[in-house]
Design an enzyme around this catalytic site. Structure first.
Site, PDB file in Angstrom:
ATOM      1  N   GLY A  95     -62.293  66.508 -35.405  1.00 24.64           N
ATOM      2  CA  GLY A  95     -62.373  67.772 -34.679  1.00 24.64           C
ATOM      3  C   GLY A  95     -62.833  68.875 -35.607  1.00 24.64           C
ATOM      4  O   GLY A  95     -62.738  68.738 -36.840  1.00 24.64           O
ATOM      5  N   GLN A 122     -63.906  77.282 -38.708  1.00 25.46           N
ATOM      6  CA  GLN A 122     -63.900  76.506 -39.954  1.00 25.46           C
ATOM      7  C   GLN A 122     -65.248  76.534 -40.661  1.00 25.46           C
ATOM      8  O   GLN A 122     -65.329  76.220 -41.854  1.00 25.46           O
ATOM      9  CB  GLN A 122     -63.468  75.057 -39.693  1.00 25.46           C
ATOM     10  CG  GLN A 122     -61.997  74.939 -39.307  1.00 25.46           C
ATOM     11  CD  GLN A 122     -61.596  73.499 -39.075  1.00 25.46           C
ATOM     12  OE1 GLN A 122     -61.826  72.961 -37.987  1.00 25.46           O
ATOM     13  NE2 GLN A 122     -61.031  72.863 -40.080  1.00 25.46           N
ATOM     14  N   CYS A 165     -56.325  68.354 -42.193  1.00 24.02           N
ATOM     15  CA  CYS A 165     -57.244  69.417 -41.769  1.00 24.02           C
ATOM     16  C   CYS A 165     -58.358  69.522 -42.796  1.00 24.02           C
ATOM     17  O   CYS A 165     -58.091  69.523 -44.000  1.00 24.02           O
ATOM     18  CB  CYS A 165     -56.494  70.747 -41.672  1.00 24.02           C
ATOM     19  SG  CYS A 165     -57.530  72.109 -41.104  1.00 24.02           S
ATOM     20  N   LEU A 166     -59.592  69.611 -42.308  1.00 24.03           N
ATOM     21  CA  LEU A 166     -60.748  69.717 -43.213  1.00 24.03           C
ATOM     22  C   LEU A 166     -60.680  70.998 -44.048  1.00 24.03           C
ATOM     23  O   LEU A 166     -61.307  71.076 -45.100  1.00 24.03           O
ATOM     24  CB  LEU A 166     -62.051  69.667 -42.414  1.00 24.03           C
ATOM     25  CG  LEU A 166     -62.325  68.340 -41.694  1.00 24.03           C
ATOM     26  CD1 LEU A 166     -63.540  68.458 -40.776  1.00 24.03           C
ATOM     27  CD2 LEU A 166     -62.525  67.201 -42.692  1.00 24.03           C
ATOM     28  N   HIS A 219     -54.390  71.069 -32.251  1.00 23.81           N
ATOM     29  CA  HIS A 219     -54.733  71.454 -33.625  1.00 23.81           C
ATOM     30  C   HIS A 219     -55.936  72.421 -33.623  1.00 23.81           C
ATOM     31  O   HIS A 219     -55.925  73.439 -34.317  1.00 23.81           O
ATOM     32  CB  HIS A 219     -55.033  70.174 -34.422  1.00 23.81           C
ATOM     33  CG  HIS A 219     -55.494  70.362 -35.836  1.00 23.81           C
ATOM     34  ND1 HIS A 219     -54.766  69.936 -36.923  1.00 23.81           N
ATOM     35  CD2 HIS A 219     -56.630  70.910 -36.353  1.00 23.81           C
ATOM     36  CE1 HIS A 219     -55.421  70.225 -38.026  1.00 23.81           C
ATOM     37  NE2 HIS A 219     -56.571  70.810 -37.713  1.00 23.81           N
ATOM     38  N   GLU A 220     -56.949  72.104 -32.815  1.00 28.92           N
ATOM     39  CA  GLU A 220     -58.163  72.949 -32.780  1.00 28.92           C
ATOM     40  C   GLU A 220     -57.911  74.272 -32.057  1.00 28.92           C
ATOM     41  O   GLU A 220     -58.432  75.321 -32.471  1.00 28.92           O
ATOM     42  CB  GLU A 220     -59.326  72.205 -32.114  1.00 28.92           C
ATOM     43  CG  GLU A 220     -59.694  70.856 -32.732  1.00 28.92           C
ATOM     44  CD  GLU A 220     -59.877  70.861 -34.224  1.00 28.92           C
ATOM     45  OE1 GLU A 220     -60.133  71.926 -34.811  1.00 28.92           O
ATOM     46  OE2 GLU A 220     -59.732  69.787 -34.834  1.00 28.92           O
ATOM     47  N   HIS A 247     -56.441  76.577 -34.366  1.00 31.04           N
ATOM     48  CA  HIS A 247     -57.436  77.190 -35.267  1.00 31.04           C
ATOM     49  C   HIS A 247     -58.061  78.436 -34.642  1.00 31.04           C
ATOM     50  O   HIS A 247     -58.258  79.446 -35.332  1.00 31.04           O
ATOM     51  CB  HIS A 247     -58.577  76.202 -35.565  1.00 31.04           C
ATOM     52  CG  HIS A 247     -58.354  75.330 -36.761  1.00 31.04           C
ATOM     53  ND1 HIS A 247     -58.131  75.816 -38.024  1.00 31.04           N
ATOM     54  CD2 HIS A 247     -58.381  73.975 -36.898  1.00 31.04           C
ATOM     55  CE1 HIS A 247     -58.012  74.812 -38.881  1.00 31.04           C
ATOM     56  NE2 HIS A 247     -58.146  73.672 -38.207  1.00 31.04           N
TER      57      HIS A 247
HETATM   58  O1  GNR Z   1     -60.216  65.251 -38.999  1.00 27.81           O
HETATM   59  C1  GNR Z   1     -59.122  65.664 -38.608  1.00 27.81           C
HETATM   60  N1  GNR Z   1     -58.126  64.761 -38.380  1.00 27.81           N
HETATM   61  C2  GNR Z   1     -56.943  65.094 -37.732  1.00 27.81           C
HETATM   62  C3  GNR Z   1     -55.903  64.171 -37.783  1.00 27.81           C
HETATM   63  C4  GNR Z   1     -54.707  64.433 -37.138  1.00 27.81           C
HETATM   64  C5  GNR Z   1     -54.559  65.610 -36.437  1.00 27.81           C
HETATM   65  C6  GNR Z   1     -55.584  66.535 -36.391  1.00 27.81           C
HETATM   66  C7  GNR Z   1     -56.771  66.289 -37.030  1.00 27.81           C
HETATM   67  S1  GNR Z   1     -58.066  67.432 -36.928  1.00 27.81           S
HETATM   68  C8  GNR Z   1     -58.904  67.106 -38.440  1.00 27.81           C
HETATM   69  C9  GNR Z   1     -60.169  67.926 -38.543  1.00 27.81           C
HETATM   70  C10 GNR Z   1     -59.833  69.398 -38.564  1.00 27.81           C
HETATM   71  O2  GNR Z   1     -59.402  69.969 -39.530  1.00 27.81           O
HETATM   72  N2  GNR Z   1     -59.993  70.049 -37.456  1.00 27.81           N
HETATM   73  O3  GNR Z   1     -59.675  71.363 -37.392  1.00 27.81           O
HETATM   74 NI    NI Z   2     -58.123  71.660 -38.887  1.00 29.99          NI
END
Ligand code: GNR
Ligand code: NI
Length: 185
Positions: free
Chosen positions: A46, A51, A94-95, A136-137, A140
């Protein structure tokens, strides 16, 4: 199309509240393309526009399990309209906080209202990894990071580690966050 730089903690922009998208034009399609290219290259499942430095309510997701099979999904102006009372725990990453993983508890299922890539309103009920990733997104785009859902002790430790790494211009994996070695043995 371009692979864009991903903002890393402690970048302040990651705390911005992103703005709704109002125009469905060529620049938006170019941004979506850049997000997929950046997300697949990372690789990640995601990505939120903020980001890559764009404070817009736009996310890309691909939670396809099968190797070589892409399931790209675009969510514009997403809103959670229902969450299950049942919770589930996933180990998240998270990236923008590379190489840090921790378990996070969130509603197991969510119903999300959003606009798709064609500008059409849609609703989707998600469970499993897709539900976790959507939450999660959507966090963000509201300036919230997954570390905000973990214990203060663990959060303070990771924030400190990334602040130190940024200060010294090194990768966080090299910035020691453990006790000095003379405390061991
Ligand atoms: O790549 C991602 N893996 C992930 C694994 C578990 C829960 C959420 C994520 S999102 C993350 C990519 C990211 O930072 N998206 O904002
Ligand atoms: Ni993230």
């Amino acid at each position: 199309m371009a692979i864009r730089d991903i903002l890393i903690l402690p970048e302040k922009k990651l705390r911005l509240i992103s703005e709704p998208i109002r125009t469905f034009d060529k620049p938006l399609r170019a941004l979506v393309d850049d997000m997929f290219e950046t997300m697949y290259e990372a690789p990640g499942i995601g990505l939120a526009a903020i980001q890559i430095g764009e404070p817009l309510r736009l996310i890309t997701i691909d939670v396809s399990k099968e190797e070589g099979v892409k399931e790209p999904r675009v969510f514009i102006n997403p809103e959670i309209v229902w969450s299950s009372e049942e919770y589930s725990v996933y180990e998240e990453g998270c990236l923008s906080i590379p190489e840090f993983y921790e378990e996070v508890e969130r509603p197991a299922k969510v119903r999300v209202k959003y606009v798709d890539a064609d500008g059409k309103e849609n609703e989707l009920e998600a469970d499993g990894l897709l539900a976790t990733c959507l939450q999660h997104e959507i966090d963000h785009i509201n300036g919230v990071l997954f570390i905000d859902h973990i214990s203060k002790l663990k959060r303070d430790r990771v924030v400190k580690k990334f602040a130190k790494a940024a200060k010294h211009g090194v990768s966080p994996s090299l910035a020691k966050d453990k006790e000095p070695s003379h405390h061991i043995g």
